[in-house]
Design an enzyme around this catalytic site. Structure first.
Site, PDB file in Angstrom:
ATOM      1  N   HIS A 283       0.817  -1.220  -0.212  1.00  0.00           N
ATOM      2  CA  HIS A 283       0.217  -0.050   0.059  1.00  0.00           C
ATOM      3  C   HIS A 283       0.869   1.046   0.048  1.00  0.00           C
ATOM      4  O   HIS A 283       1.346   1.847   1.105  1.00  0.00           O
ATOM      5  CB  HIS A 283      -0.883   0.105   1.136  1.00  0.00           C
ATOM      6  CG  HIS A 283      -1.879   1.131   1.461  1.00  0.00           C
ATOM      7  ND1 HIS A 283      -3.159   0.888   1.849  1.00  0.00           N
ATOM      8  CD2 HIS A 283      -2.025   2.102   0.845  1.00  0.00           C
ATOM      9  CE1 HIS A 283      -3.942   1.913   1.836  1.00  0.00           C
ATOM     10  NE2 HIS A 283      -3.201   2.768   1.298  1.00  0.00           N
TER      11      HIS A 283
ATOM     12  N   HIS B  32       1.514   5.361  -2.319  1.00  0.00           N
ATOM     13  CA  HIS B  32       0.700   6.362  -3.057  1.00  0.00           C
ATOM     14  C   HIS B  32       2.091   7.175  -3.646  1.00  0.00           C
ATOM     15  O   HIS B  32       2.825   7.611  -3.115  1.00  0.00           O
ATOM     16  CB  HIS B  32       0.003   7.246  -2.372  1.00  0.00           C
ATOM     17  CG  HIS B  32      -1.281   6.659  -1.444  1.00  0.00           C
ATOM     18  ND1 HIS B  32      -2.452   6.598  -2.414  1.00  0.00           N
ATOM     19  CD2 HIS B  32      -1.353   6.228  -0.613  1.00  0.00           C
ATOM     20  CE1 HIS B  32      -3.323   6.039  -1.409  1.00  0.00           C
ATOM     21  NE2 HIS B  32      -2.716   5.732  -0.275  1.00  0.00           N
ATOM     22  N   PHE B  33       2.283   6.807  -4.917  1.00  0.00           N
ATOM     23  CA  PHE B  33       3.471   7.432  -5.537  1.00  0.00           C
ATOM     24  C   PHE B  33       3.128   8.623  -6.609  1.00  0.00           C
ATOM     25  O   PHE B  33       3.799   9.307  -7.171  1.00  0.00           O
ATOM     26  CB  PHE B  33       4.408   6.480  -6.497  1.00  0.00           C
ATOM     27  CG  PHE B  33       5.023   5.413  -5.801  1.00  0.00           C
ATOM     28  CD1 PHE B  33       5.421   5.706  -4.293  1.00  0.00           C
ATOM     29  CD2 PHE B  33       5.727   4.428  -6.272  1.00  0.00           C
ATOM     30  CE1 PHE B  33       6.080   4.738  -3.714  1.00  0.00           C
ATOM     31  CE2 PHE B  33       6.623   3.739  -5.848  1.00  0.00           C
ATOM     32  CZ  PHE B  33       6.682   3.796  -4.216  1.00  0.00           C
TER      33      PHE B  33
ATOM     34  N   ASN C  38      -5.309   6.077  -6.618  1.00  0.00           N
ATOM     35  CA  ASN C  38      -5.778   7.354  -6.500  1.00  0.00           C
ATOM     36  C   ASN C  38      -4.998   8.536  -7.182  1.00  0.00           C
ATOM     37  O   ASN C  38      -4.630   9.621  -6.427  1.00  0.00           O
ATOM     38  CB  ASN C  38      -6.567   7.847  -5.036  1.00  0.00           C
ATOM     39  CG  ASN C  38      -5.105   7.880  -4.040  1.00  0.00           C
ATOM     40  OD1 ASN C  38      -4.064   7.364  -4.357  1.00  0.00           O
ATOM     41  ND2 ASN C  38      -5.394   8.535  -2.859  1.00  0.00           N
TER      42      ASN C  38
ATOM     43  N   HIS D 205     -10.861   0.970   1.693  1.00  0.00           N
ATOM     44  CA  HIS D 205     -10.599   1.886   2.386  1.00  0.00           C
ATOM     45  C   HIS D 205     -12.021   2.408   3.375  1.00  0.00           C
ATOM     46  O   HIS D 205     -12.947   2.392   2.800  1.00  0.00           O
ATOM     47  CB  HIS D 205     -10.449   3.318   1.943  1.00  0.00           C
ATOM     48  CG  HIS D 205     -10.293   4.292   2.734  1.00  0.00           C
ATOM     49  ND1 HIS D 205      -9.072   5.213   2.600  1.00  0.00           N
ATOM     50  CD2 HIS D 205     -10.571   5.138   3.758  1.00  0.00           C
ATOM     51  CE1 HIS D 205      -9.059   6.192   3.821  1.00  0.00           C
ATOM     52  NE2 HIS D 205     -10.164   6.384   4.232  1.00  0.00           N
TER      53      HIS D 205
ATOM     54  N   HIS E  33      -5.615  -0.434   6.259  1.00  0.00           N
ATOM     55  CA  HIS E  33      -5.111   0.430   7.296  1.00  0.00           C
ATOM     56  C   HIS E  33      -6.147   0.299   8.544  1.00  0.00           C
ATOM     57  O   HIS E  33      -6.720   1.364   8.819  1.00  0.00           O
ATOM     58  CB  HIS E  33      -4.839   1.687   6.813  1.00  0.00           C
ATOM     59  CG  HIS E  33      -5.467   2.573   5.851  1.00  0.00           C
ATOM     60  ND1 HIS E  33      -6.854   2.347   5.838  1.00  0.00           N
ATOM     61  CD2 HIS E  33      -5.132   3.125   4.666  1.00  0.00           C
ATOM     62  CE1 HIS E  33      -7.011   3.084   4.758  1.00  0.00           C
ATOM     63  NE2 HIS E  33      -6.111   3.289   3.976  1.00  0.00           N
TER      64      HIS E  33
ATOM     65  N   ASP F 181       1.203   2.594   3.699  1.00  0.00           N
ATOM     66  CA  ASP F 181       0.243   3.903   3.317  1.00  0.00           C
ATOM     67  C   ASP F 181       1.408   5.044   3.094  1.00  0.00           C
ATOM     68  O   ASP F 181       0.743   6.143   3.128  1.00  0.00           O
ATOM     69  CB  ASP F 181      -0.601   4.033   4.320  1.00  0.00           C
ATOM     70  CG  ASP F 181      -1.928   5.107   3.662  1.00  0.00           C
ATOM     71  OD1 ASP F 181      -1.950   5.134   2.402  1.00  0.00           O
ATOM     72  OD2 ASP F 181      -2.834   5.436   4.370  1.00  0.00           O
TER      73      ASP F 181
HETATM   74  O1  DOR Z   1      -4.116   9.612   4.791  1.00  0.00           O
HETATM   75  C1  DOR Z   1      -4.451   9.011   3.831  1.00  0.00           C
HETATM   76  N1  DOR Z   1      -4.023   9.635   2.614  1.00  0.00           N
HETATM   77  N2  DOR Z   1      -5.322   8.059   3.711  1.00  0.00           N
HETATM   78  C2  DOR Z   1      -5.642   7.586   2.537  1.00  0.00           C
HETATM   79  O2  DOR Z   1      -6.192   6.427   2.374  1.00  0.00           O
HETATM   80  C3  DOR Z   1      -5.079   8.370   1.264  1.00  0.00           C
HETATM   81  C4  DOR Z   1      -3.958   8.757   1.328  1.00  0.00           C
HETATM   82  C5  DOR Z   1      -3.496  10.130   0.313  1.00  0.00           C
HETATM   83  O3  DOR Z   1      -3.746   9.568  -0.861  1.00  0.00           O
HETATM   84  O4  DOR Z   1      -3.154  10.830   0.615  1.00  0.00           O
HETATM   85 ZN    ZN Z   2      -3.831   4.612   1.043  1.00  0.00          ZN
END
Ligand code: DOR
Ligand code: ZN
Length: 427
Positions: free
Chosen positions: A60, A62-63, A94, A178, A231, A304
């Protein structure tokens, strides 16, 4: 050929935990054993005092690629991962645009081929992550999605999710969820309770998470689909996972280092750097998450990793985005807060960060045995260090800056090649 000698070699899946040598040849692990021959090796790494483990797997991250390269792109994200000991990461969808069409995914898959570690992708579950219409799940699987997820947002429509689970079961691809119901979420990123009151923000209740965990585990139970509860942050959610697993639901629970390391007090000290969805909750919740890791209610650890800019994080409680980076501190947080206090053995920690997520996502990763890919992490479990304010990540939004941790990554090897060395080390 590379020989790694005298390290404490841990392979949780086979129960191996002993000092021995590891020989790497042509991108694979060729052999394990004592006093292996050095002849013909172009590289010999003395790993005495270090742990040699399968390369870490993060299910998990986010790039921000495509969309926000100023926060992170797949190249800086991969560098951050390698520095943290990770050789496989799974990116959330996302992005901007979101990964909801095969074209977007195909381009990412092509670009990932040039990266030094394995950067895998999920796709969204619904078009535009709007929760209204399912994406072309079959086409996205064919394009390489390892899971479907609208992470960042909950799927509100239970009937749509049920249909999605039926499709995902047929396709053999898990759905990651989520769990925060917007209908019950008064404001995001801060646990609703004593601290939210002090800060004067409405807060995110544990209930907003728990109702969806319960609903979605039931949907998984009834459809037979495999799902990931992303999470997990509340004690009741852990108990729900325990119960639903006992009933036979194919549910995989993940927890982050920030949720098992911190409690809500951190918000008073670190401000919006500790704002994250779902929020960091009470000490009681934190201890319940750890008990979940101990008894298997929680299966794996994920970061995350969620990069955001300094400017965004300076916007105050209402406007600052939620999330924190995590790849470069995850292993040390596990060692410091799970292994050193005696909650997990080192082998159990490694299991939660390698073979457990790899199995669930069906990845060829997370094993250290002859024939497996030569993806490894070398770390000193005793080395003490202070988290600085510069990272391999393009962002530095970490509430752990300034904290003293134990356990330092000394080297990361992916496909037999060194992809990270800590500079001072022997790797
Ligand atoms: O705190 C978070 N930030 N939770 C998420 O599920 C998404 C993430 C984000 O993309 O910044
Ligand atoms: Zn996430």
């Amino acid at each position: 050929m590379t020989l790694i000698c005298n390290g404490r070699v841990i392979d949780p899946a086979s129960g191996l935990d002993q000092v021995t040598d590891v020989l790497l040849r042509e991108g694979r692990i060729a052999k394990l054993g004592e006093n292996l021959e050095r002849d013909g090796c172009d590289r010999v790494i003395d790993a005495a005092g270090w742990v040699v483990a399968p390369g870490l797997v993060d299910g998990h991250v986010h790039f921000r690629d495509p969309g926000f390269p100023c926060k992170e792109d797949i190249t800086t994200g991969a560098a951050s991962a390698a520095a943290g000991g990770f050789t496989t990461v799974v990116c959330m969808a996302n992005t901007k645009p979101p990964v909801d069409r095969a074209e977007v995914l195909t381009e990412l898959r092509q670009r990932a081929e040039t990266l030094p570690i394995h950067v895998l992708n999920t796709s969204t579950l619904t078009l535009g992550m709007e929760g209204k219409e399912l994406a072309d799940l079959e086409g996205l699987k064919a394009a390489g999605a390892v899971a479907f997820t609208d992470d960042g947002r909950a799927v509100q429509d239970a009937a749509l999710l049920k249909r999605a689970m039926e499709r995902s079961r047929e396709l053999g691809v898990p759905i990651a969820l989520h769990e925060e119901d917007p209908a019950l979420l008064e404001s995001s990123g801060v646990h609703q309770g004593r601290i939210s009151e002090k800060l004067g923000v409405a807060g995110a209740s544990a209930l907003a998470e728990e109702v969806l965990v319960a609903r979605d585990c039931l949907l998984a139970l009834r459809t037979g689909a495999a799902i990931v509860i992303q999470h997990v942050s509340s004690a009741v959610s852990v108990e729900l996972l325990r119960t639903m697993k006992a009933l036979g639901a194919k549910v995989y629970g993940e927890v982050t280092p920030h949720h098992f390391s911190l409690n809500e007090e951190i918000l008073l000290e670190k401000g919006t750097l500790a704002k994250v969805n779902p929020p960091i909750r009470t000490e009681e919740d934190r201890l319940a998450l750890i008990r979940g890791l101990q008894d298997g209610a929680i299966d794996g650890i994920v970061t995350d990793h969620a990069p955001h800019t300094r400017e965004e994080k300076a916007r105050g409680w209402a406007e600052a985005p939620s999330g924190m980076i995590g790849l470069e501190t995850a292993l040390a947080l596990g060692i410091t807060n799970l292994v050193r206090p005696g909650y997990l053995s080192l082998s159990q920690l490694v299991e939660k960060m390698t073979v457990a997520p790899a199995r669930f996502y069906g990845l060829e990763a997370g094993r250290l045995l002859a024939g497996a890919p030569a993806d490894l992490v070398l770390f000193d479990p005793e080395e003490r260090w202070r988290v600085g304010d510069t990272f391999w990540s393009r962002s530095s939004n970490s509430p752990f800056i300034g904290m003293e941790l134990f356990g330092r990554v000394k080297g990361t090897i992916c496909g037999g090649k060194a992809v990270y060395t800590d500079g001072k080390g022997r790797a």
